[in-house]
Design a protein around this motif. Structure first.
Motif, PDB file in Angstrom:
ATOM      1  N   GLN A   1      31.480  -4.533 -32.402  1.00 11.34           N
ATOM      2  CA  GLN A   1      32.261  -5.576 -33.071  1.00 11.34           C
ATOM      3  C   GLN A   1      31.661  -5.888 -34.442  1.00 11.34           C
ATOM      4  O   GLN A   1      30.579  -5.407 -34.802  1.00 11.34           O
ATOM      5  CB  GLN A   1      32.306  -6.831 -32.194  1.00 11.34           C
ATOM      6  N   GLU A   2      32.372  -6.701 -35.189  1.00 12.84           N
ATOM      7  CA  GLU A   2      31.940  -7.028 -36.557  1.00 12.84           C
ATOM      8  C   GLU A   2      30.576  -7.716 -36.579  1.00 12.84           C
ATOM      9  O   GLU A   2      29.795  -7.513 -37.506  1.00 12.84           O
ATOM     10  CB  GLU A   2      32.986  -7.923 -37.230  1.00 12.84           C
ATOM     11  N   ASP A   3      30.275  -8.505 -35.557  1.00 16.98           N
ATOM     12  CA  ASP A   3      28.991  -9.212 -35.524  1.00 16.98           C
ATOM     13  C   ASP A   3      27.872  -8.347 -34.935  1.00 16.98           C
ATOM     14  O   ASP A   3      26.754  -8.833 -34.739  1.00 16.98           O
ATOM     15  CB  ASP A   3      29.127 -10.511 -34.725  1.00 16.98           C
ATOM     16  N   GLY A   4      28.165  -7.076 -34.626  1.00 17.49           N
ATOM     17  CA  GLY A   4      27.150  -6.178 -34.099  1.00 17.49           C
ATOM     18  C   GLY A   4      27.075  -6.131 -32.582  1.00 17.49           C
ATOM     19  O   GLY A   4      26.367  -5.288 -32.023  1.00 17.49           O
ATOM     20  N   SER A   5      27.775  -7.025 -31.907  1.00 14.68           N
ATOM     21  CA  SER A   5      27.774  -6.999 -30.441  1.00 14.68           C
ATOM     22  C   SER A   5      28.560  -5.786 -29.936  1.00 14.68           C
ATOM     23  O   SER A   5      29.395  -5.222 -30.648  1.00 14.68           O
ATOM     24  CB  SER A   5      28.362  -8.297 -29.880  1.00 14.68           C
ATOM     25  N   ARG A   6      28.285  -5.405 -28.697  1.00 12.40           N
ATOM     26  CA  ARG A   6      28.843  -4.165 -28.163  1.00 12.40           C
ATOM     27  C   ARG A   6      29.586  -4.425 -26.856  1.00 12.40           C
ATOM     28  O   ARG A   6      29.307  -5.374 -26.139  1.00 12.40           O
ATOM     29  CB  ARG A   6      27.720  -3.143 -27.920  1.00 12.40           C
ATOM     30  N   PHE A   7      30.513  -3.529 -26.558  1.00 11.53           N
ATOM     31  CA  PHE A   7      31.203  -3.570 -25.272  1.00 11.53           C
ATOM     32  C   PHE A   7      31.848  -2.210 -25.031  1.00 11.53           C
ATOM     33  O   PHE A   7      31.942  -1.373 -25.930  1.00 11.53           O
ATOM     34  CB  PHE A   7      32.266  -4.689 -25.237  1.00 11.53           C
ATOM     35  N   LYS A   8      32.250  -1.992 -23.791  1.00 11.82           N
ATOM     36  CA  LYS A   8      32.981  -0.778 -23.458  1.00 11.82           C
ATOM     37  C   LYS A   8      34.131  -1.128 -22.524  1.00 11.82           C
ATOM     38  O   LYS A   8      34.120  -2.169 -21.853  1.00 11.82           O
ATOM     39  CB  LYS A   8      32.065   0.259 -22.819  1.00 11.82           C
TER      40      LYS A   8
ATOM     41  N   THR B   1      24.733  -1.004 -19.688  1.00 13.06           N
ATOM     42  CA  THR B   1      24.483  -2.440 -19.791  1.00 13.06           C
ATOM     43  C   THR B   1      23.119  -2.703 -20.430  1.00 13.06           C
ATOM     44  O   THR B   1      22.955  -3.633 -21.227  1.00 13.06           O
ATOM     45  CB  THR B   1      24.557  -3.098 -18.400  1.00 13.06           C
ATOM     46  N   ARG B   2      22.115  -1.883 -20.094  1.00  8.88           N
ATOM     47  CA  ARG B   2      20.790  -2.029 -20.701  1.00  8.88           C
ATOM     48  C   ARG B   2      20.846  -1.865 -22.217  1.00  8.88           C
ATOM     49  O   ARG B   2      20.093  -2.502 -22.965  1.00  8.88           O
ATOM     50  CB  ARG B   2      19.830  -0.995 -20.118  1.00  8.88           C
ATOM     51  N   PHE B   3      21.751  -1.003 -22.685  1.00 13.55           N
ATOM     52  CA  PHE B   3      21.875  -0.769 -24.128  1.00 13.55           C
ATOM     53  C   PHE B   3      22.944  -1.651 -24.769  1.00 13.55           C
ATOM     54  O   PHE B   3      23.340  -1.413 -25.908  1.00 13.55           O
ATOM     55  CB  PHE B   3      22.193   0.705 -24.389  1.00 13.55           C
ATOM     56  N   GLY B   4      23.422  -2.644 -24.045  1.00 13.95           N
ATOM     57  CA  GLY B   4      24.324  -3.629 -24.628  1.00 13.95           C
ATOM     58  C   GLY B   4      25.795  -3.351 -24.463  1.00 13.95           C
ATOM     59  O   GLY B   4      26.629  -4.165 -24.882  1.00 13.95           O
ATOM     60  N   PHE B   5      26.158  -2.244 -23.840  1.00  8.85           N
ATOM     61  CA  PHE B   5      27.575  -1.901 -23.680  1.00  8.85           C
ATOM     62  C   PHE B   5      28.036  -2.321 -22.283  1.00  8.85           C
ATOM     63  O   PHE B   5      28.099  -1.509 -21.363  1.00  8.85           O
ATOM     64  CB  PHE B   5      27.800  -0.402 -23.891  1.00  8.85           C
ATOM     65  N   GLU B   6      28.351  -3.594 -22.151  1.00 10.05           N
ATOM     66  CA  GLU B   6      28.811  -4.104 -20.868  1.00 10.05           C
ATOM     67  C   GLU B   6      30.318  -3.943 -20.766  1.00 10.05           C
ATOM     68  O   GLU B   6      31.059  -4.154 -21.731  1.00 10.05           O
ATOM     69  CB  GLU B   6      28.430  -5.575 -20.703  1.00 10.05           C
ATOM     70  N   ARG B   7      30.761  -3.567 -19.592  1.00  9.85           N
ATOM     71  CA  ARG B   7      32.186  -3.314 -19.359  1.00  9.85           C
ATOM     72  C   ARG B   7      32.965  -4.625 -19.381  1.00  9.85           C
ATOM     73  O   ARG B   7      32.514  -5.645 -18.830  1.00  9.85           O
ATOM     74  CB  ARG B   7      32.356  -2.610 -18.016  1.00  9.85           C
TER      75      ARG B   7
ATOM     76  N   ASP C   1      36.575  -9.763 -17.838  1.00  4.28           N
ATOM     77  CA  ASP C   1      37.488 -10.906 -17.905  1.00  4.28           C
ATOM     78  C   ASP C   1      38.653 -10.583 -18.829  1.00  4.28           C
ATOM     79  O   ASP C   1      38.470  -9.948 -19.873  1.00  4.28           O
ATOM     80  CB  ASP C   1      36.750 -12.143 -18.416  1.00  4.28           C
ATOM     81  N   PRO C   2      39.877 -11.018 -18.474  1.00  9.11           N
ATOM     82  CA  PRO C   2      41.023 -10.791 -19.361  1.00  9.11           C
ATOM     83  C   PRO C   2      40.787 -11.395 -20.735  1.00  9.11           C
ATOM     84  O   PRO C   2      40.217 -12.472 -20.876  1.00  9.11           O
ATOM     85  CB  PRO C   2      42.169 -11.505 -18.629  1.00  9.11           C
ATOM     86  N   GLY C   3      41.199 -10.678 -21.747  1.00  6.91           N
ATOM     87  CA  GLY C   3      41.018 -11.147 -23.115  1.00  6.91           C
ATOM     88  C   GLY C   3      41.251 -10.026 -24.102  1.00  6.91           C
ATOM     89  O   GLY C   3      41.669  -8.919 -23.737  1.00  6.91           O
ATOM     90  N   GLU C   4      41.014 -10.319 -25.376  1.00 11.46           N
ATOM     91  CA  GLU C   4      41.237  -9.333 -26.439  1.00 11.46           C
ATOM     92  C   GLU C   4      40.039  -9.320 -27.374  1.00 11.46           C
ATOM     93  O   GLU C   4      39.510 -10.375 -27.744  1.00 11.46           O
ATOM     94  CB  GLU C   4      42.510  -9.674 -27.215  1.00 11.46           C
ATOM     95  N   LYS C   5      39.593  -8.128 -27.731  1.00 14.99           N
ATOM     96  CA  LYS C   5      38.483  -7.951 -28.659  1.00 14.99           C
ATOM     97  C   LYS C   5      38.863  -6.902 -29.696  1.00 14.99           C
ATOM     98  O   LYS C   5      39.691  -6.028 -29.440  1.00 14.99           O
ATOM     99  CB  LYS C   5      37.214  -7.503 -27.920  1.00 14.99           C
ATOM    100  N   THR C   6      38.221  -7.003 -30.861  1.00 17.68           N
ATOM    101  CA  THR C   6      38.397  -6.010 -31.919  1.00 17.68           C
ATOM    102  C   THR C   6      37.081  -5.276 -32.106  1.00 17.68           C
ATOM    103  O   THR C   6      36.032  -5.910 -32.284  1.00 17.68           O
ATOM    104  CB  THR C   6      38.821  -6.669 -33.240  1.00 17.68           C
ATOM    105  N   GLY C   7      37.130  -3.943 -32.026  1.00 15.68           N
ATOM    106  CA  GLY C   7      35.897  -3.168 -32.118  1.00 15.68           C
ATOM    107  C   GLY C   7      36.095  -1.846 -32.833  1.00 15.68           C
ATOM    108  O   GLY C   7      37.218  -1.331 -32.950  1.00 15.68           O
ATOM    109  N   TRP C   8      34.989  -1.321 -33.324  1.00 16.82           N
ATOM    110  CA  TRP C   8      34.949  -0.019 -34.002  1.00 16.82           C
ATOM    111  C   TRP C   8      34.481   1.012 -32.984  1.00 16.82           C
ATOM    112  O   TRP C   8      33.384   0.880 -32.419  1.00 16.82           O
ATOM    113  CB  TRP C   8      33.989  -0.091 -35.187  1.00 16.82           C
TER     114      TRP C   8
END
Length: 310
Positions: A73-80, A31-37, A40-47
């Motif tokens: 993601q395309e805008d540079g945001s992160r998730f896991k 989470t500190r490095f931006g990869f928050e789990r 919430d239900p939903g859909e994302k597109t990521g590399w």
């Protein structure tokens, strides 16, 4: 005996608590490095840029193994997102002993083995495997990698012993023993003796795919690979996430690239030893910017590295 069982249960619960604490610490660092789990239900597109084995609590508050997949993601945001998956390996038994061994293992490892099933698999050790001949294997599935390792440690010695016994009891020895006994042993008799053996562990003759790393196993089976775009659909903790390949997206994002090198002292013709050797220099490069630090600057380098990553 009761005291021994209680001690084992205490060690098991302590191990689970330690593993849960380690998983929670990893979540905090990510989470500190931006990869928050995803919560919430939903859909994302990521590399997909990375994957790492972990453990999570299921709806019944049990520890289960999973793999954390890290996306940009395309805008540079992160998730896991964690993807639970049952680790497994295969065992082979003597001919026509599969059902007896399955019944034995289900009782012996009750609470550790989540599922037992018999599957036909290609075996390259068979003399006629090129004609499509298959062999029956028993697939043992587990809730956690820890359970898999415990069961593997118990089965491995029996498999080694049974292999050595098979090598010594070759066909000529069996025929000679039969002749000296004044009779012949048929294949049906051998099957009957194997089924009636007091310890079904003696009927386990092989183990397969027990040494495949867990995250590699999952990625091979589900065809999830780094450096590809995926649609990630999360429907809540009650359902596993869906990770679907987006083959139409080819242009990759621009991730932050870190490369580092540590120079140390060492003895001639030896590898560096952390107990005796010293760090001479730490060099690292972040997106083309090179930074170096000598012995007195190592702490500064580490602090600067942390600031750059954050």
């Amino acid at each position: 005996m009761l005291c021994i069982l209680l001690c084992r249960d205490d060690r098991s619960s302590m191990s689970a608590a330690i593993r849960l604490e380690r998983s929670q610490f990893t979540d905090e660092m990510d989470t500190r490095f931006g990869f928050e789990r995803m919560k919430d239900p939903g859909e994302k597109t990521g590399w997909l840029i990375n994957m790492h084995p972990t453990e999570i609590l299921d709806d019944d508050k049990r520890m289960v193994s999973a793999v954390d997949y890290y996306f940009i993601q395309e805008d540079g945001s992160r998730f896991k997102v964690p993807l639970p998956f049952k680790p497994y390996f295969y065992i082979a038994t003597k001919k026509n002993c599969e059902r007896e061994v399955i019944s034995f293992l289900s009782k012996k490892f009750q609470g550790k083995v989540a599922k037992l099933e018999m599957l036909p698999k290609e075996d390259l050790d068979l003399p006629n495997h090129l004609v499509g001949l298959k062999r029956s294997y028993i697939k043992l599935s587990f809730n956690t990698v820890d359970d898999l390792m415990k069961v593997k440690r118990e089965i491995s010695p029996a498999v080694r012993k049974n292999r050595e016994r098979e090598k010594s009891n070759d066909t000529y020895t069996s025929m000679l023993s039969s002749a000296l006994a004044g009779g012949s042993v048929s294949a049906a008799d051998e099957d009957g003796m194997s089924k009636k053996t007091s310890d079904q562990m003696d009927n386990i003759v092989d183990m397969r795919e027990y040494d495949v790393p867990y995250h590699v196993r999952l990625s091979i089976d589900l065809k999830i690979h780094v450096a590809h775009w995926y649609n990630v659909r999360y429907r809540g903790s009650a359902y596993p996430p869906e990770i679907i390949l987006r083959s139409d997206l080819v242009e990759r994002p621009d991730p932050v690239v870190l490369a580092f090198d540590i120079e140390t002292t060492k003895l001639p013709l030896k590898f560096p030893d952390a107990e005796t050797d010293q760090i001479m220099m730490i060099s690292y490069m972040i997106d083309g910017q090179v930074l170096r630090g000598g012995i007195g600057e190592c702490y500064f380098c580490a602090c600067a590295l942390e600031r750059c990553l954050l």
